[in-house]
Design a protein around this motif. Structure first.
Motif: not given
Length: 446
Positions: A281, A414-415, A417-419, A436, A438-439, A441
């Motif tokens: 993360f 996804m982890f 890319g957590l914004q 959350w 996420i940048d 998907m």
């Protein structure tokens, strides 16, 4: 209900039954033994369209015995805790153990790790609720939702209240008991007509009845959630930022915890095998558990092995800092138990938070996901794909509801890319988190 149940008397009885099973196992030749016993009582009612649908009064009990003969293990269980039944269960467990294969990792957790301090964690708050009162609360909940313009039908409202006593004991001399309560109220409504119908729900749950949301607020919220979904469209296909609502983000935390659980690791069925110390993360993200939190929905002073629980940090400033291990899985991996037999308890996130409006501004154009369907996760690779519904966000503002699309990605991506994490924290369960962002998907729509 609470007076008839008499939790204190039930606890004493279960402790006596557990002690009897341990002594029988010793007499019959077991080298070690552990016993789990429980009894619970509950009231549940459901209503639909202003009428009572079901009323259920339940009481269940059970006792499970695990014995060790050398490195051989056997277990048996019964719903009857009478003397004859306990003897039969112990005899059956020992018989099974004599025929199972040897497993060097089997056995009780180390005696030195047993919990010695068992504080009152404020988990037991019985609700003296009659059936008539329960029905009235459920009817009020559904009525408040059905009164909202645009609601055309209902799948009903349900109220439940339960009280449970559990006991765990083993031949190290450990004996631990817990009493707990859980109360909940939910409502599921339908809006629109024909092909344009939509449904959604809301709920409240707590250990104390006084901490529940009002029936009217649950019903109105269920109606609002339902109406907001009317007129859903399929989004366009492409890669977009995704904003997960708190209950959807909670599911991702659950996926993470399952991936660092000892059982998945020693079976080599996790994409996080041999990843301790790796960055998963952003650096600003930390995740851990607080199992002795007073009043927590999953609080416990000891785990399923009798080991003292403790605060654990699983993700420390973005890095995988610890696996989640019980005694058996720890031995299989050559590690030490983390006190997690039975899973993680009261999972919390430490991270800077933003309002939902700020997160939508940050994402610009993308999808807010409020519902997912299916179980599309490959735990070995981390590949993730699920059906979804929610809202299309355009230039930082909700544009319209969207449905019948798929979100796909890989958990590791996804982890990382957590914004951002929202301050809209859902506090109704053991895992508590906000939204959350996420940048990117893959969205498969029209």
């Amino acid at each position: 209900m609470s007076q008839a149940f008499n939790a204190e008397a039930q606890q004493s009885r279960l402790e006596e039954r557990a002690g009897m099973a341990l002594e029988l196992a010793r007499q019959l030749g077991a080298d070690a033994c552990e016993v789990g016993a429980s009894v619970d009582q509950g009231l549940g009612v459901s209503v639909r369209l202003g009428e009572i649908e079901t009323v259920e009064l339940s009481r269940d009990q059970g006792i499970a015995v695990t014995v060790y003969v050398g490195n051989r293990k056997g277990n048996a269980s019964s719903s009857d805790a009478g003397d004859a039944s306990i003897r039969a269960v112990v005899e059956k467990a020992i018989s099974i153990a004599r025929y199972t294969g040897e497993d060097p990792a089997s056995g009780l957790a180390d005696a030195a790790l047993m919990a010695t301090e068992l504080p009152d964690l404020d988990l037991h708050h019985p609700w003296a609720l009659s059936t008539d009162q329960a029905v009235e609360l459920a009817l009020r909940c559904e009525s408040a939702g059905r009164d909202q313009a645009g609601i055309t039908n209902s799948e009903g409202a349900s109220l439940s209240s339960s009280e449970v006593v559990t006991v765990y004991a083993n031949s190290h001399g450990f004996l631990g008991s817990k009493r707990g309560t859980r109360h909940s109220l939910s409502c599921l409504l339908i809006g629109g007509s024909g092909d344009g119908m939509q449904r959604d729900h809301d709920f409240t749950t707590a250990r104390k009845a006084s901490d529940l949301a009002t029936p009217e607020s649950v019903g109105v919220s269920a109606a609002e959630r339902t109406l907001s979904r009317l007129g859903g469209q399929r989004p366009k296909t492409g890669r977009f930022p995704v904003l997960l609502a708190p209950d959807m983000a909670r599911g991702l935390v659950g996926n993470l915890l399952n991936s660092i659980a000892g059982g998945a690791l020693y079976r080599e069925s996790s994409f996080l095998c041999d990843q301790l110390g790796e960055t998963l993360f952003p650096e600003w993200f930390t995740l851990g558990e607080h199992p002795r939190e007073v009043g927590g929905m999953a609080s416990a002073a000891f785990d399923g092995d009798g080991v003292a629980t403790r605060d654990n940090v699983f993700i420390d400033r973005g890095r995988l800092a610890s696996y989640m291990l019980a005694a058996y899985s720890a031995r299989r991996l050559g590690l030490q138990t983390t006190g997690n037999a039975g899973g993680a308890r009261n999972v919390r996130i430490q991270a800077p938070t933003s309002s939902l409006e700020q997160l939508m501004q940050q994402m610009g154009t993308g999808v807010m996901v409020t519902e997912m369907m299916g179980q599309g996760l490959n735990p070995v690779t981390g590949d993730y794909s699920r059906g979804a519904a929610g809202f299309w966000v355009e230039n930082g503002r909700i544009s319209h509801p969207v449905e019948e699309f798929t979100v796909a990605g890989n958990l590791r991506e996804m982890f990382s890319g957590l914004q951002g994490v929202g301050d809209d924290i859902d506090r109704r369960g053991s895992i508590q988190t906000g939204s959350w962002l996420i940048d990117s998907m893959t969205i498969a729509g029209q």
